[in-house]
Design an enzyme around this catalytic site. Sequence first.
Site, PDB file in Angstrom:
ATOM      1  N   SER A 271      -6.525   6.216  -3.312  1.00 46.05           N
ATOM      2  CA  SER A 271      -5.761   6.894  -4.354  1.00 46.05           C
ATOM      3  C   SER A 271      -5.555   8.361  -3.977  1.00 46.05           C
ATOM      4  O   SER A 271      -4.930   8.646  -2.963  1.00 46.05           O
ATOM      5  CB  SER A 271      -6.452   6.720  -5.702  1.00 46.05           C
ATOM      6  OG  SER A 271      -5.627   7.142  -6.763  1.00 46.05           O
TER       7      SER A 271
ATOM      8  N   HIS B 285      -3.943  -1.272  -7.443  1.00 46.95           N
ATOM      9  CA  HIS B 285      -4.465   0.037  -7.041  1.00 46.95           C
ATOM     10  C   HIS B 285      -5.921  -0.116  -6.603  1.00 46.95           C
ATOM     11  O   HIS B 285      -6.855   0.263  -7.305  1.00 46.95           O
ATOM     12  CB  HIS B 285      -4.340   1.011  -8.207  1.00 46.95           C
ATOM     13  CG  HIS B 285      -4.447   2.450  -7.804  1.00 46.95           C
ATOM     14  ND1 HIS B 285      -3.553   3.050  -6.955  1.00 46.95           N
ATOM     15  CD2 HIS B 285      -5.350   3.414  -8.135  1.00 46.95           C
ATOM     16  CE1 HIS B 285      -3.891   4.315  -6.782  1.00 46.95           C
ATOM     17  NE2 HIS B 285      -4.983   4.557  -7.487  1.00 46.95           N
TER      18      HIS B 285
ATOM     19  N   ASP C 220       0.651  -2.316  -7.098  1.00 42.13           N
ATOM     20  CA  ASP C 220       0.117  -1.047  -7.573  1.00 42.13           C
ATOM     21  C   ASP C 220       1.111  -0.397  -8.539  1.00 42.13           C
ATOM     22  O   ASP C 220       2.271  -0.173  -8.196  1.00 42.13           O
ATOM     23  CB  ASP C 220      -0.129  -0.128  -6.377  1.00 42.13           C
ATOM     24  CG  ASP C 220      -0.984   1.076  -6.703  1.00 42.13           C
ATOM     25  OD1 ASP C 220      -1.058   1.449  -7.883  1.00 42.13           O
ATOM     26  OD2 ASP C 220      -1.571   1.648  -5.768  1.00 42.13           O
TER      27      ASP C 220
END
Length: 653
Positions: free
Chosen positions: A481, A600, A568
């Site tokens: 991330s 994600h 995602d």
Amino acid sequence: MNSAIDGRAFDSARRGLIPRRVLFDNPTFFDAKLSPDGQFVSWLAPVDGVLNLWVAPCDHIAGAEPVTRTKGRPITWQDWSPDGRFLMFIKDENGDENFHLFVVDPWTRALRDLTPFPGARAIPTLWSRAVPNRIAVTLNDRDPRSPDVFALDLDSGERTLIWENTQQLEFVGLDWQLKPRHARSYAADGGARLWRIEDGTLVPWCDVPFEASWSTRVATFDISGRHLHLFSCLHHDKTALVRMDWATGDEQVLFASDEADVTGWILDGQSFEPLAAAIDPGRQHWHAMSGAVANDLALIRDALPGHAFHVISQSDDDRRWTLMSYTPQQPGTFHLYDRNSGTVTELFTARPELKSYCLAPMHPIKTKARDGLDLVSYLTLPSDIDGDRPPQPLPTVLVVHGGPWGRDVYGYRGDHQWLADRGYAVLSVNYRGSTGFGKAFVAASEKQHARKMHDDLIDMVDWAIAQGIALRDRIAITGVSYGGYASFVAATFTPEVFCCAVPVVGITNLQTLLESMPPYWSGFAEFMYRSYGDPRTAAGRALLAERSPIHQVDNITKPMLIFHGANDVRCLIAESDTIVAAMRQRSIPVTYIVYPDEGHGFQKPENRLSYIAMAEAFFARHLGGAFEPIGRDFDGSSHEVRAGAPLLADYIA
């Protein structure tokens, strides 16, 4: 340096590597929750390779049986209904974060989806014995941007509207009777506004400035509904635990520290008054706010010396608690604490197979950034090294946490143990913007992406080199991330520092990130614009472009292995697609792996194992560490090699 040869030589010389499967496959046990009467405990454990719900009497864990047998994506959260009749869990289908709320009767195994609404996201938010047959849930089936609040009858599945969120409130706070009492909305300056709810009407209560908005949160009422508890840094740099008289507005600081934010607490299981508060300036510290809990904390510390711990659940009579404890060398371990007898009994540990391996200690480090800001970091070295300095510099992996409004902590880290076991020094940095260290530390990150936030990482790399820990020409960077963004920044803004990078679900274009946020982040936009740059203005777009790796592709000179989940919704797959396309157009070598059934991050163990195996082979090639052969770690994985297949084949050969 021929790191491929060095890596294979090191691999053949080492013995007894901790298998990737032991570190990253499904945990054997996880997340122990007490039934309201304190007689049973539920947890997550695999059934046919998928995490499912199990139940056993507290005093007879060996009698456990699975109560669900779901397939596909794992269950990652579960709890008992307040009347003890059901177990609740949430689950999405493909990583899109559109969670459904399920309940299962633990005695009959009858399973029901209570929110079978396509494209909607259901999140349980509050339940208590005061309303034993219902829970509060937020659900965005009316408007994806603004979840409404419902009371949901778990027996019938009937939902009753508590609050229709036409105001696009971030949060609607309830008391323990599920009555709406307060709310929070975002403000145009990136801060927030707190509201009272009086007879169904919103009345402004308090404006929270941008710099305090992340670390100021309204928590819960006591059982009477007269006192509201807050985590607040409105009048302090470090977040304090505060009690407010709801009728008068008078506030009392229950606990505050100059060292760090209050980030955890223990509530009385009957009155819902705070008993203890936790801070973590580098290692966890608990502070008792009553004599009764001081005795509890002392007994727990005596039973679990040196362990960080959290109270995971409490019986309705507050006699029994479940605890999760951990150390750097012990993964999450779950215990039953009986307050009457003062006994702490181990129930199970998440990864019992690790007990036969020598795990590495973790070393907390406190240093200064180049502008004088304090940085708390954590260093893990191979387990056969005594102390916090190796006899000679080591190849090093910088692991960057996500968020950026998260933090690294002192405790068990599977990634640290894995990489240290392969012969690397492993470093994680709480760069500015990390939470838990005060509002000034968070505010110092405003619009400092690819600038001071990245400088903090480079400063710690330079520190590790100067201390004789890191080998200057063998330093890698990886992260998930925001950590993926930091890895892309490293490859494009400071390519001379790192020999390779492994971004995972990372950001490459800050403007497209902000223009494609998931709908339930809509109210969050102003905070994001203030933090990163405003895509609605020419100056903001220029700033976002300046700090975006996609516009610095020509600077990439070092190998990259990029991972992304196709579904995602936080950081769209286009973020990786576009930079890979740009690299290929310029004939810059890159390996790109996509998981079509993930979002994600990678939750399916088969996918997680294949990702770790590929990253390990990549690091072995470019850093020279050990590499466990692939074996069966690709079995069942959905990964697609969308670029660099010949490179990947060479890495894993």
